[in-house]
Design a protein around this motif. Structure first.
Motif, mmCIF file in Angstrom:
data_model
loop_
_atom_site.group_PDB
_atom_site.id
_atom_site.type_symbol
_atom_site.label_atom_id
_atom_site.label_comp_id
_atom_site.label_asym_id
_atom_site.label_seq_id
_atom_site.Cartn_x
_atom_site.Cartn_y
_atom_site.Cartn_z
ATOM 1 N N ALA A 90 0.831 -1.205 0.000
ATOM 2 C CA ALA A 90 0.000 0.000 0.000
ATOM 3 C C ALA A 90 0.864 1.254 0.000
ATOM 4 O O ALA A 90 0.568 2.234 -0.712
ATOM 5 C CB ALA A 90 -0.929 -0.004 1.201
ATOM 6 N N ASP A 91 1.944 1.232 0.768
ATOM 7 C CA ASP A 91 2.825 2.402 0.842
ATOM 8 C C ASP A 91 3.528 2.639 -0.491
ATOM 9 O O ASP A 91 3.614 3.776 -0.978
ATOM 10 C CB ASP A 91 3.838 2.193 1.966
ATOM 11 N N LYS A 92 4.027 1.554 -1.108
ATOM 12 C CA LYS A 92 4.704 1.686 -2.399
ATOM 13 C C LYS A 92 3.762 2.193 -3.486
ATOM 14 O O LYS A 92 4.189 2.825 -4.451
ATOM 15 C CB LYS A 92 5.306 0.337 -2.811
ATOM 16 N N ALA A 93 2.477 1.919 -3.306
ATOM 17 C CA ALA A 93 1.483 2.394 -4.267
ATOM 18 C C ALA A 93 1.131 3.860 -4.035
ATOM 19 O O ALA A 93 0.303 4.417 -4.759
ATOM 20 C CB ALA A 93 0.224 1.537 -4.178
ATOM 21 N N GLY A 94 1.751 4.480 -3.041
ATOM 22 C CA GLY A 94 1.529 5.893 -2.769
ATOM 23 C C GLY A 94 0.242 6.191 -2.029
ATOM 24 O O GLY A 94 -0.275 7.317 -2.106
ATOM 25 N N LEU A 95 -0.288 5.201 -1.276
ATOM 26 C CA LEU A 95 -1.579 5.394 -0.621
ATOM 27 C C LEU A 95 -1.480 6.095 0.725
ATOM 28 O O LEU A 95 -2.486 6.600 1.230
ATOM 29 C CB LEU A 95 -2.284 4.042 -0.435
ATOM 30 N N PHE A 96 -0.298 6.105 1.347
ATOM 31 C CA PHE A 96 -0.159 6.665 2.686
ATOM 32 C C PHE A 96 0.537 8.023 2.667
ATOM 33 O O PHE A 96 1.278 8.357 1.746
ATOM 34 C CB PHE A 96 0.642 5.721 3.593
ATOM 35 N N GLN A 97 0.319 8.781 3.727
ATOM 36 C CA GLN A 97 1.028 10.026 3.963
ATOM 37 C C GLN A 97 1.816 9.906 5.259
ATOM 38 O O GLN A 97 1.523 9.048 6.098
ATOM 39 C CB GLN A 97 0.046 11.191 4.069
ATOM 40 N N PRO A 98 2.845 10.722 5.450
ATOM 41 C CA PRO A 98 3.630 10.654 6.690
ATOM 42 C C PRO A 98 2.741 10.880 7.920
ATOM 43 O O PRO A 98 1.817 11.687 7.902
ATOM 44 C CB PRO A 98 4.646 11.783 6.524
ATOM 45 N N ILE A 99 3.045 10.115 8.970
ATOM 46 C CA ILE A 99 2.319 10.246 10.241
ATOM 47 C C ILE A 99 3.171 11.069 11.186
ATOM 48 O O ILE A 99 4.299 10.686 11.511
ATOM 49 C CB ILE A 99 2.032 8.869 10.854
ATOM 50 N N LEU A 112 9.016 -0.937 14.980
ATOM 51 C CA LEU A 112 7.675 -1.353 14.581
ATOM 52 C C LEU A 112 6.899 -0.229 13.899
ATOM 53 O O LEU A 112 5.669 -0.245 13.864
ATOM 54 C CB LEU A 112 6.897 -1.874 15.793
ATOM 55 N N ARG A 113 7.606 0.728 13.357
ATOM 56 C CA ARG A 113 6.945 1.793 12.604
ATOM 57 C C ARG A 113 7.863 2.284 11.490
ATOM 58 O O ARG A 113 9.087 2.149 11.560
ATOM 59 C CB ARG A 113 6.529 2.950 13.504
ATOM 60 N N THR A 114 7.247 2.851 10.475
ATOM 61 C CA THR A 114 7.947 3.502 9.384
ATOM 62 C C THR A 114 7.421 4.930 9.324
ATOM 63 O O THR A 114 6.475 5.271 10.036
ATOM 64 C CB THR A 114 7.695 2.782 8.040
ATOM 65 N N PRO A 115 7.964 5.779 8.501
ATOM 66 C CA PRO A 115 7.431 7.147 8.435
ATOM 67 C C PRO A 115 5.963 7.213 8.030
ATOM 68 O O PRO A 115 5.257 8.141 8.417
ATOM 69 C CB PRO A 115 8.331 7.813 7.380
ATOM 70 N N GLY A 320 10.155 -2.181 8.551
ATOM 71 C CA GLY A 320 10.278 -1.648 7.198
ATOM 72 C C GLY A 320 11.245 -2.458 6.353
ATOM 73 O O GLY A 320 10.999 -2.702 5.167
ATOM 74 N N GLN A 321 12.343 -2.913 6.947
ATOM 75 C CA GLN A 321 13.299 -3.742 6.218
ATOM 76 C C GLN A 321 12.678 -5.089 5.878
ATOM 77 O O GLN A 321 12.890 -5.623 4.783
ATOM 78 C CB GLN A 321 14.568 -3.945 7.045
ATOM 79 N N LEU A 322 11.904 -5.619 6.818
ATOM 80 C CA LEU A 322 11.215 -6.870 6.571
ATOM 81 C C LEU A 322 10.307 -6.749 5.348
ATOM 82 O O LEU A 322 10.286 -7.612 4.474
ATOM 83 C CB LEU A 322 10.386 -7.244 7.804
ATOM 84 N N ALA A 323 9.576 -5.659 5.291
ATOM 85 C CA ALA A 323 8.610 -5.470 4.200
ATOM 86 C C ALA A 323 9.288 -5.377 2.842
ATOM 87 O O ALA A 323 8.767 -5.881 1.843
ATOM 88 C CB ALA A 323 7.775 -4.219 4.465
ATOM 89 N N THR A 324 10.447 -4.736 2.790
ATOM 90 C CA THR A 324 11.096 -4.514 1.495
ATOM 91 C C THR A 324 11.715 -5.785 0.916
ATOM 92 O O THR A 324 12.033 -5.824 -0.277
ATOM 93 C CB THR A 324 12.180 -3.430 1.609
ATOM 94 N N ASN A 325 11.882 -6.849 1.727
ATOM 95 C CA ASN A 325 12.497 -8.088 1.250
ATOM 96 C C ASN A 325 11.492 -9.102 0.723
ATOM 97 O O ASN A 325 11.883 -10.180 0.282
ATOM 98 C CB ASN A 325 13.301 -8.748 2.377
ATOM 99 N N THR A 326 10.198 -8.802 0.770
ATOM 100 C CA THR A 326 9.214 -9.833 0.447
ATOM 101 C C THR A 326 9.194 -10.196 -1.040
ATOM 102 O O THR A 326 8.932 -11.352 -1.387
ATOM 103 C CB THR A 326 7.810 -9.394 0.894
ATOM 104 N N VAL A 327 9.440 -9.239 -1.923
ATOM 105 C CA VAL A 327 9.495 -9.554 -3.359
ATOM 106 C C VAL A 327 10.636 -10.525 -3.635
ATOM 107 O O VAL A 327 10.487 -11.501 -4.385
ATOM 108 C CB VAL A 327 9.648 -8.271 -4.194
ATOM 109 N N GLN A 328 11.763 -10.280 -3.011
ATOM 110 C CA GLN A 328 12.914 -11.168 -3.142
ATOM 111 C C GLN A 328 12.584 -12.553 -2.588
ATOM 112 O O GLN A 328 12.956 -13.585 -3.177
ATOM 113 C CB GLN A 328 14.107 -10.560 -2.393
ATOM 114 N N ALA A 329 11.876 -12.584 -1.453
ATOM 115 C CA ALA A 329 11.493 -13.862 -0.845
ATOM 116 C C ALA A 329 10.602 -14.672 -1.782
ATOM 117 O O ALA A 329 10.753 -15.897 -1.900
ATOM 118 C CB ALA A 329 10.786 -13.621 0.487
ATOM 119 N N GLN A 330 9.673 -14.009 -2.474
ATOM 120 C CA GLN A 330 8.799 -14.715 -3.408
ATOM 121 C C GLN A 330 9.601 -15.360 -4.534
ATOM 122 O O GLN A 330 9.334 -16.503 -4.932
ATOM 123 C CB GLN A 330 7.753 -13.758 -3.986
ATOM 124 N N LYS A 331 10.590 -14.655 -5.049
ATOM 125 C CA LYS A 331 11.429 -15.205 -6.107
ATOM 126 C C LYS A 331 12.204 -16.425 -5.604
ATOM 127 O O LYS A 331 12.341 -17.427 -6.322
ATOM 128 C CB LYS A 331 12.380 -14.134 -6.631
#
Length: 339
Positions: A90-99, A112-115, A320-331
């Motif tokens: 959702a974040d990569k799709a540009g759906l969120f704004q900074p909190i 346990l949080r990202t921007p 946040g680091q966990l989330a960014t590795n999921t595409v690689q994990a799928q491959k």
């Protein structure tokens, strides 16, 4: 299917035939959490703040696509979903704004949080084994599940499911891509059956002797532990539980989380709602109502199943680091044949 629900809210007083009344503050929540225990939490937020919650329930992918399609005119203020991978999509799709909230910065651990989004509860990825069939010493880590001595013993859900992709992402961060791929190939070689079903199905398969060991999110096991059904108690009685990787990087955890939608028409109410989710009261709902762990240290847990499972060392990898590795994990999983 997407469903719209209106939570109970403070009613507007109608004064003796007055032509109108001041509009009540509202908050539009798109939620992929489908737990009845959350209802009381929403109602209490309205009771405390006077802000009426209009909630639209749906599957994660449906809600993300809906917000995309609605564009700048979307009524969505907050998106709630489970799993860091889905929040990151959702974040990569540009759906969120900074909190921006000092309260959230103070109460939610930085890991346990990202921007743009944050976690408000956690769940752990456990190893469960059949008592009297598998030695607990054989399954003390996720890496152990690839050992050939467990051939035809492992049950697990699909490798494309976000729960397993997030685990794979964590392993890539800790062990590297090459070792994670070798692990995944070893895991596939040990499958007792082709991956199918959810985590509860894996637990029941172990209890039935269809396999000797499985991976499951903790709240599925806790739900069975708290059940009054004899058949559920029979399943639990046959299972042993391991907190994996206690001698290395810790047990993998994942999250339920939320973000403020970029085009939120009620931004202030949205931030206020996220701050409420970080309150001790709301945190207790996650723990006691849905068998998840609160992320706020001061929140008290009164859950007999979580107490019975006992303390453990969690992985502290930033979410946040966990989330960014999921595409690689799928491959990696695709190459290993974990479908």
């Amino acid at each position: 299917m997407i469903r719209i629900r209106h939570t109970l809210a403070l009613g507007l007083a109608l004064l003796g035939g007055a032509a109108g009344a001041q509009a009540q503050a509202v908050l539009n929540v798109y939620s992929a959490r489908h737990y009845q225990t959350d209802e009381a939490m929403y109602a209490n937020f309205t009771k405390q703040t006077g802000i009426k919650i209009n909630r639209l329930d749906g599957k994660e992918e449906e809600l993300v696509e809906r917000i995309k399609n609605e564009g700048a005119s979307s009524p969505a203020d907050v998106l709630i979903t489970v799993d860091a991978a889905r929040l990151e999509i959702a974040d990569k799709a540009g759906l969120f704004q900074p909190i921006q909230s000092k309260l959230l910065d103070a109460r939610i651990p930085a890991s346990l949080r990202t921007p743009n989004w944050l976690a408000f509860s956690t769940r752990a990825r456990l190893i469960v084994y059949k008592k009297n069939a598998v030695n607990a010493d054989w399954v003390q880590s996720y890496e152990d599940l690839a050992n050939p001595r467990l051939k035809a013993q492992v049950c697990v859900r699909s490798g494309s499911h976000p729960y397993n992709l997030s685990l794979g992402a964590a392993m890539i961060a800790h062990d590297g891509e090459a070792k994670t791929e070798a692990w995944a190939k070893g895991l596939v070689a040990n499958f007792a059956r082709a991956p199918k079903g959810g985590d509860t199905d894996q637990l029941k398969a172990v209890a039935a002797g269809e396999c000797g060991v499985a991976i499951s999110n903790s709240y599925y096991l806790a739900r069975l532990m708290r059940s009054t059904k004899p058949e559920d108690q029979d399943v639990v009685s046959k299972l042993g539980v391991v907190w994996p990787n206690q001698k290395s990087w810790g047990t993998h955890i994942n999250v339920s989380g939320a973000g403020v939608v970029k085009t939120a028409p009620n931004r202030d109410a949205a931030v206020r709602f996220l701050e409420y989710l970080a309150s001790d009261e709301a945190q207790a709902y996650f723990a006691d109502g849905n068998n998840e762990w609160p992320v706020v240290k001061s929140a008290q847990v009164k859950n007999p199943a979580l107490d019975a499972l006992g303390p453990f060392k969690p992985d502290t990898l930033p979410i946040g680091q966990l989330a960014t590795n999921t595409v690689q994990a799928q491959k990696v999983f695709d190459r290993a044949g974990w479908r």
